[in-house]
Design an enzyme around this catalytic site. Structure first.
Site, short mmCIF file in Angstrom:
data_model
loop_
_atom_site.label_atom_id
_atom_site.label_comp_id
_atom_site.label_asym_id
_atom_site.label_seq_id
_atom_site.Cartn_x
_atom_site.Cartn_y
_atom_site.Cartn_z
N ASP A 184 -0.57 -9.56 -2.67
CA ASP A 184 -0.13 -8.42 -1.88
C ASP A 184 0.48 -9.00 -0.60
O ASP A 184 0.26 -10.18 -0.28
CB ASP A 184 -1.35 -7.54 -1.56
CG ASP A 184 -1.00 -6.42 -0.60
OD1 ASP A 184 0.02 -5.75 -0.81
OD2 ASP A 184 -1.76 -6.22 0.38
N LEU A 185 1.27 -8.22 0.12
CA LEU A 185 1.92 -8.75 1.32
C LEU A 185 1.18 -8.34 2.61
O LEU A 185 0.59 -9.18 3.30
CB LEU A 185 3.37 -8.26 1.39
CG LEU A 185 4.13 -8.65 2.65
CD1 LEU A 185 4.45 -10.13 2.66
CD2 LEU A 185 5.44 -7.84 2.76
N ASP A 186 1.24 -7.01 2.89
CA ASP A 186 0.70 -6.51 4.17
C ASP A 186 -0.81 -6.70 4.23
O ASP A 186 -1.54 -6.16 3.39
CB ASP A 186 1.03 -5.01 4.31
CG ASP A 186 2.53 -4.74 4.37
OD1 ASP A 186 3.22 -5.46 5.11
OD2 ASP A 186 2.99 -3.81 3.69
N THR A 214 0.73 -7.52 8.98
CA THR A 214 1.53 -6.33 9.25
C THR A 214 0.71 -5.05 9.12
O THR A 214 1.17 -3.99 9.56
CB THR A 214 2.72 -6.26 8.27
OG1 THR A 214 2.24 -6.71 7.01
CG2 THR A 214 3.87 -7.11 8.73
N LYS A 238 -4.09 1.94 3.37
CA LYS A 238 -3.69 0.57 3.03
C LYS A 238 -3.31 0.50 1.55
O LYS A 238 -4.03 1.02 0.70
CB LYS A 238 -4.82 -0.41 3.32
CG LYS A 238 -4.96 -0.72 4.81
CD LYS A 238 -5.97 -1.82 5.05
CE LYS A 238 -6.13 -2.07 6.54
NZ LYS A 238 -7.29 -2.95 6.81
N GLY A 239 -2.19 -0.11 1.28
CA GLY A 239 -1.73 -0.26 -0.10
C GLY A 239 -1.04 0.98 -0.65
O GLY A 239 -0.49 0.97 -1.74
N ARG A 244 4.67 4.84 1.40
CA ARG A 244 5.02 5.58 2.62
C ARG A 244 4.93 7.09 2.40
O ARG A 244 4.34 7.81 3.22
CB ARG A 244 6.44 5.19 3.06
CG ARG A 244 6.69 5.38 4.53
CD ARG A 244 8.13 5.00 4.88
NE ARG A 244 8.48 3.66 4.43
CZ ARG A 244 9.74 3.21 4.33
NH1 ARG A 244 10.75 3.99 4.64
NH2 ARG A 244 9.98 1.98 3.92
N SER A 304 3.73 -5.82 -3.95
CA SER A 304 3.54 -5.04 -2.72
C SER A 304 4.07 -3.61 -2.87
O SER A 304 5.03 -3.38 -3.59
CB SER A 304 4.29 -5.73 -1.58
OG SER A 304 4.37 -4.88 -0.45
N ALA A 305 3.42 -2.69 -2.17
CA ALA A 305 3.88 -1.28 -2.16
C ALA A 305 5.03 -1.09 -1.18
O ALA A 305 5.68 -0.05 -1.18
CB ALA A 305 2.72 -0.37 -1.75
N SER A 306 5.30 -2.09 -0.36
CA SER A 306 6.25 -1.91 0.73
C SER A 306 7.71 -2.03 0.28
O SER A 306 8.07 -2.93 -0.48
CB SER A 306 5.98 -2.94 1.82
OG SER A 306 7.01 -2.89 2.79
N ASN A 324 9.84 -2.74 2.49
CA ASN A 324 10.34 -3.72 3.46
C ASN A 324 9.92 -5.15 3.09
O ASN A 324 10.12 -6.08 3.87
CB ASN A 324 9.79 -3.40 4.85
CG ASN A 324 10.27 -2.05 5.37
OD1 ASN A 324 11.46 -1.81 5.48
ND2 ASN A 324 9.33 -1.16 5.68
N LYS A 375 0.01 1.94 -6.05
CA LYS A 375 -1.41 1.59 -6.17
C LYS A 375 -2.24 2.82 -5.80
O LYS A 375 -1.82 3.54 -4.89
CB LYS A 375 -1.76 0.44 -5.21
CG LYS A 375 -0.95 -0.83 -5.44
CD LYS A 375 -1.13 -1.82 -4.28
CE LYS A 375 -0.19 -3.00 -4.42
NZ LYS A 375 -0.24 -3.94 -3.30
N GLU A 428 -5.71 -9.12 -2.58
CA GLU A 428 -5.48 -7.78 -2.04
C GLU A 428 -6.39 -7.48 -0.85
O GLU A 428 -7.54 -7.89 -0.85
CB GLU A 428 -5.82 -6.75 -3.12
CG GLU A 428 -4.66 -6.08 -3.77
CD GLU A 428 -3.83 -5.20 -2.84
OE1 GLU A 428 -4.29 -4.84 -1.76
OE2 GLU A 428 -2.71 -4.87 -3.25
N ASP A 429 -5.87 -6.73 0.12
CA ASP A 429 -6.73 -6.32 1.25
C ASP A 429 -7.04 -4.82 1.20
O ASP A 429 -7.73 -4.32 2.09
CB ASP A 429 -6.04 -6.62 2.60
CG ASP A 429 -4.87 -5.69 2.86
OD1 ASP A 429 -4.11 -5.43 1.91
OD2 ASP A 429 -4.73 -5.21 4.00
C1 BG6 Z 1 1.67 -1.34 1.83
C2 BG6 Z 1 0.90 -1.06 3.11
O1 BG6 Z 1 1.74 -2.72 1.63
O2 BG6 Z 1 3.00 -0.82 1.94
C3 BG6 Z 1 0.93 0.43 3.43
O3 BG6 Z 1 -0.44 -1.48 2.93
C4 BG6 Z 1 2.38 0.92 3.48
O4 BG6 Z 1 0.28 0.63 4.66
C5 BG6 Z 1 3.08 0.59 2.17
O5 BG6 Z 1 2.40 2.32 3.69
C6 BG6 Z 1 4.55 1.00 2.18
O6 BG6 Z 1 5.22 0.21 3.11
P1 BG6 Z 1 6.68 0.48 3.67
O7 BG6 Z 1 7.02 -0.79 4.39
O8 BG6 Z 1 7.57 0.70 2.47
O9 BG6 Z 1 6.61 1.68 4.54
MG MG Z 2 -2.11 -4.86 1.83
#
Ligand code: BG6
Ligand code: MG
Length: 218
Positions: free
Chosen positions: A9-11, A17, A45-46, A49, A114-116, A118, A145, A169-170
């Site tokens: 996982d990233l964040d 982050t 977390k995870g 958005r 990662s769910a992000s 970014n 997730k 994973e966190d």
């Molecule tokens: C996850 C974070 O990695 O990504 C969440 O733990 C976050 O807190 C999710 O909401 C989505 O991220 P982003 O960068 O697309 O807003």
């Molecule tokens: Mg995370």
């Protein structure tokens, strides 16, 4: 020895982050008169958005138009990105590179899950993008997730069976996703929060290479 797939996982695992997500969500919630606690943040977390904002609005008992919803999503991301903007490789969490370098040397599969949305940009900022053979992020999945889609896709792209994959994973949602995917789950953080994980460490400084070697042997 069989090649294993390690999915990070990233964040909150590779970079800290998670604290920037927390600040940006709290600013957003407070701007629409909703209280936002660390305990609530733990549940985000995870989580994607969109789903995060839905949860915050539900907690605050607020209903808003589609247009306001997309404006708030943008507001949150702009706030978040203002923190990300200053990031460099100093923000890689301690001893993450120790583990990554060992796995690369041993030629195991390395993926980001990662769910992000970014994620790629952050990996570039901290100069780790080339360490990952596979990247699956929030742009690549339809179910977030705790659905295991992100990890299943990563295993598929690595071409490694799920039984031979290990996830760092966190988040509670991420640990549940890894468990549902039949992967070994390693929680990074508080043991009381992440109790569903197969193994739990406060951070990577607690993870000895001998532990990784044992995992690889199995
Ligand atoms: C996850 C974070 O990695 O990504 C969440 O733990 C976050 O807190 C999710 O909401 C989505 O991220 P982003 O960068 O697309 O807003
Ligand atoms: Mg995370």
């Amino acid at each position: 020895m069989r090649k294993k797939g390690f999915i990070f996982d990233l964040d909150g695992v590779i970079v800290d982050t998670a604290k920037y997500h927390f600040i940006a969500w709290r600013n957003l919630a407070n701007s629409i008169d909703i209280d936002f606690t660390e305990l609530q943040n733990e549940q985000l977390k995870g989580v994607s958005r969109v789903k995060s904002l839905e949860k915050i609005l539900k907690w605050g008992g607020k209903e808003i138009s589609e247009n306001q919803f997309s404006n708030l999503m943008q507001q949150k991301n702009e706030d978040y990105l203002s923190h990300i903007d200053k990031m460099d490789n100093q923000e890689i969490l301690p001893d993450v590179c120790k583990v990554l370098d060992f796995l690369i040397k041993e030629k195991h599969g390395i993926a980001l899950g990662s769910a992000s949305k970014n994620a790629r940009m952050i990996l570039e900022k901290v100069n780790l993008i080339h360490q990952f053979e596979v990247i699956v992020d929030g742009n690549d999945v339809t179910k977030g997730k705790p659905n295991p889609e992100v990890f299943l896709n990563a295993a598929k792209e690595l071409n490694i069976h799920t039984n031979n994959c290990i996830v760092f994973e966190d988040s509670v949602a991420g640990i549940q996703a890894a468990n549902t995917a039949n992967m070994i789950s390693i929680g990074i953080g508080d043991a009381t929060v992440l109790h569903e994980a197969d193994y739990i460490f406060n951070d990577f400084t607690e993870i000895e290479i001998s532990f990784i070697k044992e995992l690889i042997k199995e």
